[in-house]
Design a protein around this motif. Structure first.
Motif, PDB file in Angstrom:
ATOM      1  N   PHE A   1       0.769  -1.191  -0.280  1.00  0.00           N
ATOM      2  CA  PHE A   1      -0.137   0.136   0.101  1.00  0.00           C
ATOM      3  C   PHE A   1       0.773   1.137  -0.089  1.00  0.00           C
ATOM      4  O   PHE A   1       2.180   1.141   0.540  1.00  0.00           O
ATOM      5  CB  PHE A   1      -0.991   0.236   1.165  1.00  0.00           C
ATOM      6  N   GLN A   2       0.164   2.375  -0.402  1.00  0.00           N
ATOM      7  CA  GLN A   2       0.887   3.703  -0.396  1.00  0.00           C
ATOM      8  C   GLN A   2       1.450   3.995   0.964  1.00  0.00           C
ATOM      9  O   GLN A   2       2.468   4.456   1.153  1.00  0.00           O
ATOM     10  CB  GLN A   2      -0.193   4.492  -0.873  1.00  0.00           C
ATOM     11  N   SER A   3       0.697   3.769   2.063  1.00  0.00           N
ATOM     12  CA  SER A   3       0.811   4.160   3.239  1.00  0.00           C
ATOM     13  C   SER A   3       1.834   3.249   4.207  1.00  0.00           C
ATOM     14  O   SER A   3       2.014   3.398   5.401  1.00  0.00           O
ATOM     15  CB  SER A   3      -0.303   4.110   4.210  1.00  0.00           C
ATOM     16  N   TYR A   4       2.123   1.877   3.416  1.00  0.00           N
ATOM     17  CA  TYR A   4       2.992   0.876   3.908  1.00  0.00           C
ATOM     18  C   TYR A   4       2.237   0.057   4.878  1.00  0.00           C
ATOM     19  O   TYR A   4       2.267  -1.114   4.944  1.00  0.00           O
ATOM     20  CB  TYR A   4       4.463   1.531   4.692  1.00  0.00           C
ATOM     21  N   ALA A   5       1.421   0.744   5.825  1.00  0.00           N
ATOM     22  CA  ALA A   5       0.636  -0.149   6.700  1.00  0.00           C
ATOM     23  C   ALA A   5       1.333  -0.938   7.565  1.00  0.00           C
ATOM     24  O   ALA A   5       0.866  -2.201   7.778  1.00  0.00           O
ATOM     25  CB  ALA A   5      -0.425  -0.874   5.827  1.00  0.00           C
TER      26      ALA A   5
ATOM     27  N   SER B   1       9.674   3.309  13.196  1.00  0.00           N
ATOM     28  CA  SER B   1       9.807   4.421  13.390  1.00  0.00           C
ATOM     29  C   SER B   1      11.503   4.797  13.279  1.00  0.00           C
ATOM     30  O   SER B   1      11.755   5.842  13.087  1.00  0.00           O
ATOM     31  CB  SER B   1       9.274   4.971  14.768  1.00  0.00           C
TER      32      SER B   1
ATOM     33  N   GLY C   1      12.156   6.423   5.222  1.00  0.00           N
ATOM     34  CA  GLY C   1      10.724   6.208   4.348  1.00  0.00           C
ATOM     35  C   GLY C   1      10.993   4.835   3.482  1.00  0.00           C
ATOM     36  O   GLY C   1      10.250   4.185   3.135  1.00  0.00           O
TER      37      GLY C   1
ATOM     38  N   GLN D   1      11.277   1.661   5.205  1.00  0.00           N
ATOM     39  CA  GLN D   1       9.877   1.316   5.512  1.00  0.00           C
ATOM     40  C   GLN D   1       9.014   0.713   4.323  1.00  0.00           C
ATOM     41  O   GLN D   1       8.428  -0.476   4.476  1.00  0.00           O
ATOM     42  CB  GLN D   1       8.886   2.303   6.369  1.00  0.00           C
ATOM     43  N   GLN D   2       9.341   1.286   3.385  1.00  0.00           N
ATOM     44  CA  GLN D   2       8.712   0.734   2.048  1.00  0.00           C
ATOM     45  C   GLN D   2       9.358  -0.685   1.652  1.00  0.00           C
ATOM     46  O   GLN D   2       8.606  -1.636   1.259  1.00  0.00           O
ATOM     47  CB  GLN D   2       9.047   1.637   1.025  1.00  0.00           C
TER      48      GLN D   2
ATOM     49  N   GLU E   1       0.778   3.027  -5.588  1.00  0.00           N
ATOM     50  CA  GLU E   1       1.207   4.213  -5.375  1.00  0.00           C
ATOM     51  C   GLU E   1       2.378   4.129  -4.559  1.00  0.00           C
ATOM     52  O   GLU E   1       2.510   5.065  -3.422  1.00  0.00           O
ATOM     53  CB  GLU E   1       0.312   5.399  -5.125  1.00  0.00           C
TER      54      GLU E   1
ATOM     55  N   SER F   1       4.861   7.332  -3.369  1.00  0.00           N
ATOM     56  CA  SER F   1       4.072   8.719  -3.453  1.00  0.00           C
ATOM     57  C   SER F   1       4.806   9.389  -2.326  1.00  0.00           C
ATOM     58  O   SER F   1       4.699  10.872  -2.293  1.00  0.00           O
ATOM     59  CB  SER F   1       2.798   8.654  -3.377  1.00  0.00           C
ATOM     60  N   ASN F   2       5.159   8.641  -1.055  1.00  0.00           N
ATOM     61  CA  ASN F   2       5.544   9.340   0.064  1.00  0.00           C
ATOM     62  C   ASN F   2       7.176   9.742   0.199  1.00  0.00           C
ATOM     63  O   ASN F   2       7.645  10.118   1.302  1.00  0.00           O
ATOM     64  CB  ASN F   2       5.078   8.605   1.264  1.00  0.00           C
TER      65      ASN F   2
END
Length: 358
Positions: A90-94, A141, A145, A148-149, A168, A171-172
């Motif tokens: 997902f885009q948000s990594y979740a 944390s 980024g 995390q991806q 996506e 995108s972050n």
């Protein structure tokens, strides 16, 4: 040590339509497509074009209104997400913030019937595959980024899905990191021979990672082909303008001989692929980097005047006024002796202009 292996499967849509309740128009309208096993195919288009809905229907997160979806030749149209051998990034990594990186990667495996030792081995192998060997005990944390991806990718890969979906995924991330992570995704896909369906609205990203691109607009497929096909030979003004920049100019198709058209752009005569278009008014798409700025009076050139010349480091960006309208051109020679106000001629190499559907 457990190895992570690909088990690529094809994906096929047969006249698939998705209409949401109370919606006036279809989100996806009679779409048919085929993704070959082991290929990375990108769904590209503006917001609201239907690309994310298409991806979610592959995953089983949205159900089709009509039509069929086949994965590996099997009809999965009515199957829920839990019964499809598909993983999604997902885009948000979740990622779960309270779990370690290793626990995040193991999470899906715990529901897949693997023994505890196998789950651990797969998690270690997945993290090693994405270059995060030794990061297993950190919290999300504590990662960048991009890292995390990669955890999100590892979590999807350890399940050895038939199809891996990306929504996506970059995108972050900032521009430099986006380029690095997309290269990593492409390398993993090719190394494992995965079937990947990748959604983005970024044309540069799509050109860089894809075996094939499916351009969507207004819930339908506008054009599909290899990155080079779409860049060199867009079929419409929408595709020409969405994938890279393009000058869209009116022209006249004077003659058609088989698959070749004789085209007039002002005083310039061009011999181009006819693309099934008839004699009469036509439309050209011309990439800015495929226009040559020549001295005024050069034979078979379009007379023009330079309005603006901007130094952009690796090239000059030129805005040119001509009888065919304002044209944007890129000059690769940063030391070219040209300036605003100069009279010039615009020449067009054989691989430059392309006839498109008006």
């Amino acid at each position: 040590m457990t190895d992570i292996k690909g088990k690529a499967a094809s994906v096929e849509f047969r006249n698939v339509t998705k209409v949401y309740p109370n919606a006036r128009v279809a989100a996806v309208d009679q779409v048919s497509l085929f993704v070959e096993p082991g290929r990375l195919v990108t769904l590209l288009g503006p917001s609201g074009c239907g690309k994310t809905t298409t991806l979610r229907m592959i995953a089983g997160l949205e159900m089709v209104t009509s039509g069929q979806i086949l994965i590996g030749g099997e009809d999965v149209s009515a199957l829920p997400a839990t019964d499809r051998d598909v993983s999604m990034v997902f885009q948000s990594y979740a990622l779960f913030p309270h779990m370690s990186v290793r626990e995040n990667v193991e999470f899906g495996l715990k529901f897949s019937g693997f023994a505890k030792q196998e789950i651990g081995d797969r998690a270690i192998a997945g993290l090693k595959l994405v270059g995060l060997d030794g990061f297993g005990e950190r919290l999300p944390s504590q990662l960048s980024g991009g890292q995390q991806q990669r955890v999100a990718v590892a979590r999807a890969l350890v399940l050895e899905p038939q199809v891996l979906l990306f929504d996506e995924p970059l995108s972050n991330l900032d521009a430099k990191l986006r380029r690095h992570v997309r290269e990593e995704i492409r390398e993993i896909q090719q190394t494992l021979g995965l079937t990947v369906v990748y959604v983005t609205h970024d044309q540069e990203e799509a050109l860089a990672v894809s075996d094939r691109i499916i351009v969507m607009n207004n819930a339908v497929i506008a054009q599909e082909g290899t990155p080079r096909d779409l860049y060199d030979a867009p079929a419409s003004a929408f595709v020409a303008d969405f994938i890279g920049e393009a000058n869209l100019l009116d022209c006249e198709i004077r003659r058609v001989d088989g698959e070749t058209a004789t085209v007039a752009l002002g005083p310039v005569t061009l011999s181009l692929a006819a693309r099934g278009l008839p004699v009469g008014p036509g439309r050209l798409a011309i990439r800015p980097d495929r226009i040559e700025i020549a001295p005024a009076g050069t034979p078979n050139s379009l007379p023009a005047t330079l309005k603006k010349v901007t130094y952009a480091g690796s090239h000059l960006e030129c805005v040119v006024q001509s009888g065919a309208g304002e044209i944007f051109a890129i000059c690769g020679d940063v030391d070219a002796p040209i300036k605003a106000g100069d009279a010039v001629g615009l020449s067009f190499p054989a691989r430059g202009p392309v006839l498109i559907v008006p």
